[in-house]
Design a protein around this motif. Sequence first.
Motif, PDB file in Angstrom:
ATOM      1  N   TRP A  84       0.827  -1.199   0.000  1.00  0.00           N
ATOM      2  CA  TRP A  84       0.000   0.000   0.000  1.00  0.00           C
ATOM      3  C   TRP A  84       0.864   1.254   0.000  1.00  0.00           C
ATOM      4  N   ALA A  85       0.268   2.343  -0.460  1.00  0.00           N
ATOM      5  CA  ALA A  85       0.924   3.647  -0.435  1.00  0.00           C
ATOM      6  C   ALA A  85      -0.042   4.662   0.155  1.00  0.00           C
ATOM      7  N   VAL A 182       0.838  -4.999   3.361  1.00  0.00           N
ATOM      8  CA  VAL A 182       2.145  -4.427   3.693  1.00  0.00           C
ATOM      9  C   VAL A 182       2.139  -2.934   3.410  1.00  0.00           C
ATOM     10  N   LEU A 183       2.717  -2.183   4.328  1.00  0.00           N
ATOM     11  CA  LEU A 183       2.857  -0.735   4.188  1.00  0.00           C
ATOM     12  C   LEU A 183       4.360  -0.451   4.170  1.00  0.00           C
ATOM     13  N   PRO A 184       4.989  -0.515   2.997  1.00  0.00           N
ATOM     14  CA  PRO A 184       6.455  -0.458   2.927  1.00  0.00           C
ATOM     15  C   PRO A 184       7.033   0.848   3.475  1.00  0.00           C
ATOM     16  N   TYR A 185       8.022   0.713   4.317  1.00  0.00           N
ATOM     17  CA  TYR A 185       8.709   1.885   4.856  1.00  0.00           C
ATOM     18  C   TYR A 185       9.511   2.581   3.764  1.00  0.00           C
ATOM     19  N   GLY A 186       9.890   1.830   2.746  1.00  0.00           N
ATOM     20  CA  GLY A 186      10.658   2.405   1.645  1.00  0.00           C
ATOM     21  C   GLY A 186       9.908   3.486   0.892  1.00  0.00           C
ATOM     22  N   ASN A 190       4.811   6.759   3.315  1.00  0.00           N
ATOM     23  CA  ASN A 190       4.273   5.830   4.309  1.00  0.00           C
ATOM     24  C   ASN A 190       4.917   6.014   5.683  1.00  0.00           C
ATOM     25  N   ARG A 191       6.033   6.698   5.726  1.00  0.00           N
ATOM     26  CA  ARG A 191       6.808   6.745   6.966  1.00  0.00           C
ATOM     27  C   ARG A 191       6.089   7.432   8.130  1.00  0.00           C
ATOM     28  N   PRO A 192       5.312   8.496   7.891  1.00  0.00           N
ATOM     29  CA  PRO A 192       4.567   9.059   9.024  1.00  0.00           C
ATOM     30  C   PRO A 192       3.647   8.040   9.696  1.00  0.00           C
ATOM     31  N   ALA A 193       3.072   7.125   8.910  1.00  0.00           N
ATOM     32  CA  ALA A 193       2.213   6.085   9.485  1.00  0.00           C
ATOM     33  C   ALA A 193       3.023   5.181  10.407  1.00  0.00           C
ATOM     34  N   HIS A 194       4.208   4.800   9.978  1.00  0.00           N
ATOM     35  CA  HIS A 194       5.076   3.967  10.814  1.00  0.00           C
ATOM     36  C   HIS A 194       5.438   4.697  12.108  1.00  0.00           C
ATOM     37  N   ARG A 195       5.755   5.971  11.968  1.00  0.00           N
ATOM     38  CA  ARG A 195       6.183   6.726  13.150  1.00  0.00           C
ATOM     39  C   ARG A 195       5.054   6.892  14.162  1.00  0.00           C
ATOM     40  N   PRO A 224       7.745  -6.133   7.228  1.00  0.00           N
ATOM     41  CA  PRO A 224       8.754  -7.121   7.622  1.00  0.00           C
ATOM     42  C   PRO A 224      10.190  -6.591   7.590  1.00  0.00           C
ATOM     43  N   MET A 225      10.464  -5.583   6.778  1.00  0.00           N
ATOM     44  CA  MET A 225      11.806  -5.013   6.766  1.00  0.00           C
ATOM     45  C   MET A 225      12.098  -4.301   8.085  1.00  0.00           C
TER      46      MET A 225
END
Length: 246
Positions: A84-85, A182-186, A190-195, A224-225
């Motif tokens: 996803w993006a 999967v919500l790739p950090y790459g 997507n990174r704000p969601a991870h944070r 998974p990364m």
Amino acid sequence: MTMSVGLDLKTQKALVEGVMPWLVPTGLAAEALSRLDRPLLAWMQDPEFHMFDSAAHYAEYEDEPGGLSRLERKIATLPPRPEWAMERVWTPDEETDEAYDAAYEKACVTIGGRRLHPRDLDAYTTIAYELADLADQDDDFDPNDIESEADLVRGDLEAALSWAAAGVCVLQQSLPYPFRDVLPYGELDNRPAHRTVYAYANLLGLKHPRKAAPWFTAMVYFSPMDNMGARFLAPGGPSSRLPFGN
């Protein structure tokens, strides 16, 4: 959940294993959702080009010292999953231009007495950590000085959790439940969601480590990364632990 009707407990647990827990928006989170003009955009990418193969990913690491953890071995058995993006809504900085800054400011509203863009997940995360005022954010932090949550949190943990939860609730408006993809950090956007998910799990873990555990597990499942290092705090991870309390 309706999908659990008629299923035994073991099957029910299997159905939600690795799925991000879903928060009921109350208080500040409910206020944040009420100020959204629309949800943050999120979409499944073209499956022809964007399927994450967990088995192939972990195959690169299984021969390393210690091998894969129990958690990683579980995720490695999953079939390829869609990636996803998410829409870009970032807090303005020195790299954003005047047009972006103006559009961001125009979209800002007041939530909990603070001015922010209601779809800016990083804004919720930043405020949460600001309110928590964690000692480990200091350059001279020494983990040997920390014996309990009381030593680590110098601010208002409850207020911090409320802001982190609000960010998670804004994110969850944009994802299907149960989210098994999967919500790739790459993907930078997507990174704000991870944070924001990590911030909530991290702060929750300082109060209720066992309640935080499924959040860390879910982060490893949807990424998974694991660029955030959630696997080290998830049960069954490489060095899982439950700090401070239970």
